[in-house]
Each structure stands twice: as structure tokens, then as C-alpha cells.
Motif scaffolding. Structure first.
Motif, PDB file in Angstrom:
ATOM      1  N   LYS A   6       6.202   2.996  23.491  1.00  0.00           N
ATOM      2  CA  LYS A   6       6.933   4.044  24.182  1.00  0.00           C
ATOM      3  C   LYS A   6       6.545   4.185  25.651  1.00  0.00           C
ATOM      4  O   LYS A   6       7.103   5.001  26.357  1.00  0.00           O
ATOM      5  CB  LYS A   6       6.729   5.373  23.452  1.00  0.00           C
ATOM      6  CG  LYS A   6       7.309   5.386  22.050  1.00  0.00           C
ATOM      7  CD  LYS A   6       7.085   6.718  21.375  1.00  0.00           C
ATOM      8  CE  LYS A   6       7.639   6.708  19.947  1.00  0.00           C
ATOM      9  NZ  LYS A   6       7.426   7.999  19.263  1.00  0.00           N
ATOM     10  N   LYS A   7       5.571   3.403  26.108  1.00  0.00           N
ATOM     11  CA  LYS A   7       5.158   3.489  27.492  1.00  0.00           C
ATOM     12  C   LYS A   7       5.928   2.538  28.386  1.00  0.00           C
ATOM     13  O   LYS A   7       5.712   2.500  29.589  1.00  0.00           O
ATOM     14  CB  LYS A   7       3.658   3.192  27.594  1.00  0.00           C
ATOM     15  CG  LYS A   7       2.781   4.241  26.922  1.00  0.00           C
ATOM     16  CD  LYS A   7       1.305   3.922  27.105  1.00  0.00           C
ATOM     17  CE  LYS A   7       0.439   4.986  26.435  1.00  0.00           C
ATOM     18  NZ  LYS A   7      -1.004   4.692  26.597  1.00  0.00           N
ATOM     19  N   LYS A   9       8.441   1.228  30.839  1.00  0.00           N
ATOM     20  CA  LYS A   9       9.266   1.859  31.874  1.00  0.00           C
ATOM     21  C   LYS A   9      10.240   0.810  32.406  1.00  0.00           C
ATOM     22  O   LYS A   9       9.830  -0.218  32.961  1.00  0.00           O
ATOM     23  CB  LYS A   9       8.395   2.380  33.013  1.00  0.00           C
ATOM     24  CG  LYS A   9       9.180   3.113  34.103  1.00  0.00           C
ATOM     25  CD  LYS A   9       8.303   3.433  35.294  1.00  0.00           C
ATOM     26  CE  LYS A   9       7.274   4.501  34.983  1.00  0.00           C
ATOM     27  NZ  LYS A   9       6.517   4.878  36.211  1.00  0.00           N
ATOM     28  N   GLN A  26      12.571   5.703  30.323  1.00  0.00           N
ATOM     29  CA  GLN A  26      11.307   5.598  29.599  1.00  0.00           C
ATOM     30  C   GLN A  26      11.334   6.561  28.421  1.00  0.00           C
ATOM     31  O   GLN A  26      12.173   7.469  28.363  1.00  0.00           O
ATOM     32  CB  GLN A  26      10.136   5.932  30.540  1.00  0.00           C
ATOM     33  CG  GLN A  26       8.767   5.574  29.990  1.00  0.00           C
ATOM     34  CD  GLN A  26       7.662   5.837  31.009  1.00  0.00           C
ATOM     35  OE1 GLN A  26       7.866   6.522  31.992  1.00  0.00           O
ATOM     36  NE2 GLN A  26       6.489   5.280  30.770  1.00  0.00           N
ATOM     37  N   ASN A  27      10.441   6.373  27.475  1.00  0.00           N
ATOM     38  CA  ASN A  27      10.280   7.314  26.359  1.00  0.00           C
ATOM     39  C   ASN A  27      11.559   7.530  25.563  1.00  0.00           C
ATOM     40  O   ASN A  27      12.153   8.602  25.575  1.00  0.00           O
ATOM     41  CB  ASN A  27       9.762   8.659  26.871  1.00  0.00           C
ATOM     42  CG  ASN A  27       8.404   8.536  27.524  1.00  0.00           C
ATOM     43  OD1 ASN A  27       7.621   7.672  27.166  1.00  0.00           O
ATOM     44  ND2 ASN A  27       8.146   9.374  28.510  1.00  0.00           N
ATOM     45  N   SER A  62       7.840  -1.801  33.983  1.00  0.00           N
ATOM     46  CA  SER A  62       7.416  -2.829  33.033  1.00  0.00           C
ATOM     47  C   SER A  62       8.460  -3.940  32.960  1.00  0.00           C
ATOM     48  O   SER A  62       8.131  -5.098  32.725  1.00  0.00           O
ATOM     49  CB  SER A  62       7.248  -2.221  31.639  1.00  0.00           C
ATOM     50  OG  SER A  62       6.393  -1.113  31.651  1.00  0.00           O
ATOM     51  N   LEU A 338      15.917  -0.686  27.619  1.00  0.00           N
ATOM     52  CA  LEU A 338      14.858   0.082  26.972  1.00  0.00           C
ATOM     53  C   LEU A 338      15.095   0.149  25.467  1.00  0.00           C
ATOM     54  O   LEU A 338      14.165   0.006  24.666  1.00  0.00           O
ATOM     55  CB  LEU A 338      14.793   1.499  27.557  1.00  0.00           C
ATOM     56  CG  LEU A 338      13.716   2.406  26.964  1.00  0.00           C
ATOM     57  CD1 LEU A 338      12.325   1.843  27.221  1.00  0.00           C
ATOM     58  CD2 LEU A 338      13.835   3.818  27.525  1.00  0.00           C
TER      59      LEU A 338
END
Length: 345
Positions: A6-7, A9, A26-27, A62, A338
Motif C-alpha cells: 500500500k506504500k 506511489k 496512493q493507498n 515508485s 496503482l
């Protein structure tokens, strides 16, 4: 690939000919940030890589979901040359392994694949928008009004209903209208201007933009005028008035403020009608008379009320709890990538 967690980005990056737009997700699909950076690639192409590096330093992503339309800028001889230039700038800024390039089919490919098949990623940003929209609403027409162009993207029964995947094909199908709220040459919008009871032919020079008409009328502010003016002059009402008067070889000393205001209103009306006609044609052609019109893009706030008066379809501000104004290629591609990393697709 990064370890799924979950980190992660994701930076959604949409590199156009006049602006760079990015969004950060994110998340579990939470959209953290959206930003538009004025950057006319044809003026200073060598500044693209340093600008992307600055974005990378700020966001620290990321992974990158990259789409583009800037490859058509006339600084490049061919689209292929433009695609490769943009990809090389992105690699210089982010490193090749981090970049996922959106294709016209809606999938992501590596930079190496994109380099070999440039036609697969050229002008693909619209696919992110229509795919995301199809995931949140059953029947709709996404109308993304940008500074230069307007995408008109149909969604039918939770599925993208687009007929073409390249710019020429999309112009033919009516899914792309080459006109926007800002950079469009005013003389291409209105060939005749009425001054009192007399009609005067508009001079076919790049004297003023549609943005000048909006600025003079108070539809936008100097902050919204995110490109250079045709004459390099100020982004003020007075500056816009000077440029608008030149369309009929005049100036504010000769024309009254009322007459210049009339010129601005005529240009805004003509551009609004052109956009409305393009939307109506697609609605009729695709039998979407009851579909929701999802108006987004930087020009949405300028045209929302005007278009809603001309088109009978509903113009919701939210769909499925999501603000329509947040739908964009950058945010959609960031969310899509994501979701893939989080195993949601």
C-alpha cells in the motif's frame, strides 16, 4: 516490478504540447495531488528532461504511468521522432524501469516496447480517461475541454465505445474536436465579426486567441491563461482588448470598449457553438440522447453553464461519488496503474 504494498506511489504523467499534467495516486486509489504545469514543448524541448526531474524530486514516485500528445509538436519532423524524444526525456528523469507507457489499446508497455512501436503510444492519453469512466458510470459522454483540443468520448453499457485510436481517425469519428478554451486561433473560430450593423472579415493572422476573448469577458483570469499571448503582451483585459481589436485591423483607440466586448462575446459564442455541435453530432450518431455529459478538463468551468443551455442531456458534477472535474488522463492512468500493482484489476 515492485513488491505489491500500500506504500506504492504512482505518478500519472500526461505530456502534452502546451502543458504537462500530473496526478499522484496512493493507498488504494486515493488521489493525492493533481497539477498542471505550462510547458510549450516546441519552444524549449531541451527543458523537458530537467522539468521531469524536478517533478520526480518533488513526488518521489515508485512508478510512472506515462501518456503523451506532445509528439505532434512541429519541432519534431515525425510523430515517431517526437515519441522517442519524450520517452528519452522520461528515462533521463525517472529511469527506464520505473516507467509504464500507456497505449492506444489501454494497456501499459515498457519503454523498450514503446520505442519500437511508437504508433502504439502516440496520442494515447484519451484511453485512460475513457477506460476509467467506463468503470464508474454505465452510459456517458466524457467531454474533456483542454487548452487546445476537446475529447468527446462515449461510454455505452460500462464499456468504452470509441471507434478510432489515432488522431486522424478520431477527427473523422467526431471523438476529437480540434479546439479548446485557450490556445485556439480566434480567426479560425469566427470568419466575420459584426461591428454595429456591419460585418467585417476577420484577418487570418494569429493576432488573438479564444483565451483572449475569455479573458476580456471575465471568464478566466491571468492565472488561467497558461500559455504565451500571440503578441507577447500582458495577460490583462487591456492586453486582450488590444489583441482582439487587431482581428479587424483596429485598436482600442479606434474601437470603443463596448465594441471590443462585442468582439469577445461573438468569439466565445462561436467557440461554444462549435463545441456544442461536435457533442450533439456524436450524441445523435451514437444514439446517446439520455447519456450523462461528463464535462472535465481545464475549460470545463468556462463552458459548463453555456453548454448545459444548448444540450438537453444531464451534466452531473459527480458520478458514483466521484467529482467529474477529477477525471483526467493523468489521474485515470495513475489510478489504473496503482490498481494493477495492488491487484485490484
Amino acid at each position: 516490478m515492485w513488491q505489491v504494498n500500500k506504500k506504492i506511489k504512482v505518478l500519472g504523467l500526461d505530456i502534452g504540447g502546451a502543458h504537462i499534467k500530473y496526478a499522484v495516486a496512493q493507498n488504494q486509489k486515493a488521489l493525492l495531488k493533481r497539477k498542471i504545469i505550462p510547458f510549450e514543448i516546441y519552444r524549449t524541448p531541451k527543458k523537458l528532461a530537467p522539468l521531469l526531474k524536478a517533478i520526480c524530486k518533488e513526488v518521489k514516485p515508485s512508478a510512472i504511468a506515462l501518456s503523451m500528445t506532445g509528439e505532434l509538436a512541429d519541432v519534431f519532423v515525425t510523430r515517431r521522432e517526437g515519441v522517442k524524444f519524450i520517452l528519452n526525456a522520461a528515462v533521463d528523469a525517472f529511469g527506464g524501469n520505473a516507467i509504464n507507457v500507456l497505449t492506444v489499446k489501454g494497456s501499459f508497455v515498457s519503454v523498450s516496447v514503446a520505442m519500437k512501436q511508437t504508433e502504439l503510444v502516440s496520442a494515447a492519453n484519451f484511453m485512460a480517461t475513457v477506460l476509467y469512466t467506463a468503470s464508474i458510470v454505465d452510459n456517458s459522454v466524457v467531454v474533456d475541454i483542454g487548452s487546445t483540443t476537446t475529447d468527446i468520448l462515449p461510454v455505452i453499457n460500462w464499456s468504452p465505445a470509441i471507434l478510432a485510436h489515432d488522431d486522424l481517425g478520431r477527427l473523422k469519428s467526431g471523438e476529437l474536436f480540434y479546439g479548446g478554451y485557450l490556445r485556439t486561433n480566434a480567426s479560425s473560430v469566427l470568419q466575420e465579426i459584426s461591428i454595429g450593423k456591419t460585418k467585417v472579415g476577420t484577418c487570418p493572422e494569429f493576432f488573438a486567441t479564444v483565451g483572449d476573448a475569455h479573458l476580456y469577458s471575465g471568464d478566466i483570469t491571468a492565472k488561467d491563461y497558461t500559455c504565451q499571448t500571440p503578441d507577447g503582451g500582458p495577460k490583462t483585459k487591456r492586453g486582450a482588448g488590444i489583441r482582439l481589436a487587431r482581428l479587424i485591423l483596429s485598436d482600442p483607440q479606434t474601437l470603443s470598449a463596448k465594441e471590443i466586448e462585442s468582439i469577445a462575446r461573438q468569439i466565445v459564442k462561436a467557440q461554444t457553438e462549435k463545441i456544442a455541435d461536435a457533442i450533439k453530432k456524436l450524441i445523435v450518431k451514437r444514439k446517446m440522447q439520455n447519456a450523462k455529459i461528463l464535462l472535465t478538463g481545464a475549460g470545463a468551468k468556462v463552458y459548463r453553464v453555456k453548454l448545459a443551455r444548448m444540450i438537453k442531456n444531464p451534466f452531473p458534477g459527480k458520478v458514483n461519488g466521484i467529482k467529474v472535474e477529477n477525471i483526467s488522463p493523468a489521474s485515470a492512468s495513475a489510478t489504473k496503474l496503482l490498481s494493477a500493482y495492488l491487484g485490484a484489476e
